[in-house]
Scaffold this motif. Structure first.
Motif, PDB file in Angstrom:
ATOM      1  N   TYR A   1       0.668  -1.297  -0.209  1.00 60.75           N
ATOM      2  CA  TYR A   1       0.015   0.051   0.019  1.00 60.75           C
ATOM      3  C   TYR A   1       0.819   1.217   0.003  1.00 60.75           C
ATOM      4  O   TYR A   1       1.943   1.092   0.327  1.00 60.75           O
TER       5      TYR A   1
ATOM      6  N   THR B   1      -3.734   3.851  -1.664  1.00 59.16           N
ATOM      7  CA  THR B   1      -3.837   2.872  -2.752  1.00 59.16           C
ATOM      8  C   THR B   1      -3.234   1.836  -2.334  1.00 59.16           C
ATOM      9  O   THR B   1      -2.116   1.674  -1.981  1.00 59.16           O
TER      10      THR B   1
ATOM     11  N   THR C   1      -2.082  -2.171  -3.641  1.00 58.05           N
ATOM     12  CA  THR C   1      -1.721  -2.969  -4.773  1.00 58.05           C
ATOM     13  C   THR C   1      -2.004  -4.598  -4.688  1.00 58.05           C
ATOM     14  O   THR C   1      -1.107  -4.868  -3.569  1.00 58.05           O
ATOM     15  N   ASN C   2      -2.455  -5.179  -5.358  1.00 60.17           N
ATOM     16  CA  ASN C   2      -2.777  -6.558  -5.106  1.00 60.17           C
ATOM     17  C   ASN C   2      -1.637  -7.330  -5.787  1.00 60.17           C
ATOM     18  O   ASN C   2      -1.275  -7.012  -6.922  1.00 60.17           O
TER      19      ASN C   2
ATOM     20  N   PRO D   1      -4.702  -1.929  -9.179  1.00 63.24           N
ATOM     21  CA  PRO D   1      -4.620  -1.020  -7.550  1.00 63.24           C
ATOM     22  C   PRO D   1      -6.142  -0.795  -7.264  1.00 63.24           C
ATOM     23  O   PRO D   1      -6.836  -0.258  -8.175  1.00 63.24           O
TER      24      PRO D   1
END
Length: 104
Positions: free
Chosen positions: A17, A28, A30-31, A60
């Protein structure tokens, strides 16, 4: 002999993140899930908002928190071979910027 796509591998959930420098308390995420498709990802942002299902997209995701504070964010990744869950504590604090006062 098994084909490469025959491995039954459950997902490995992970995310990063980034705090935004703004008064809106936006972050934000992020996977970074590693898994054989199809994989579904579900976010719980730890602030009482309903879980967010990102489906199979690993784009994201931005979330805005109502207040500064500590939140436990959880990402659940699921594919046909299993489920994995990862949680991280996120500290969202208000930052004040002070401008110097110039006196004549």
């Amino acid at each position: 002999r098994a084909a490469l796509n025959d491995y039954r591998v459950p997902p490995v959930a992970a995310f990063q993140y980034q705090l935004q420098l703004s008064p809106t308390h936006a972050i934000t995420f992020t996977n970074m899930v590693r898994a054989l498709p199809p994989v579904t990802s579900t976010w719980n942002f730890g602030d009482g908002s309903p879980p967010f299902s990102a489906g199979s997209a690993q784009l994201p995701v931005q979330h805005t928190y109502p207040y500064a504070g500590n939140y436990t964010v959880t990402l659940t990744a699921t594919n046909r071979y299993g489920t994995d869950v990862v949680s991280q504590n996120v500290a969202m604090w208000v930052k004040f910027f002070y401008l110097p006062l110039v006196l004549k």
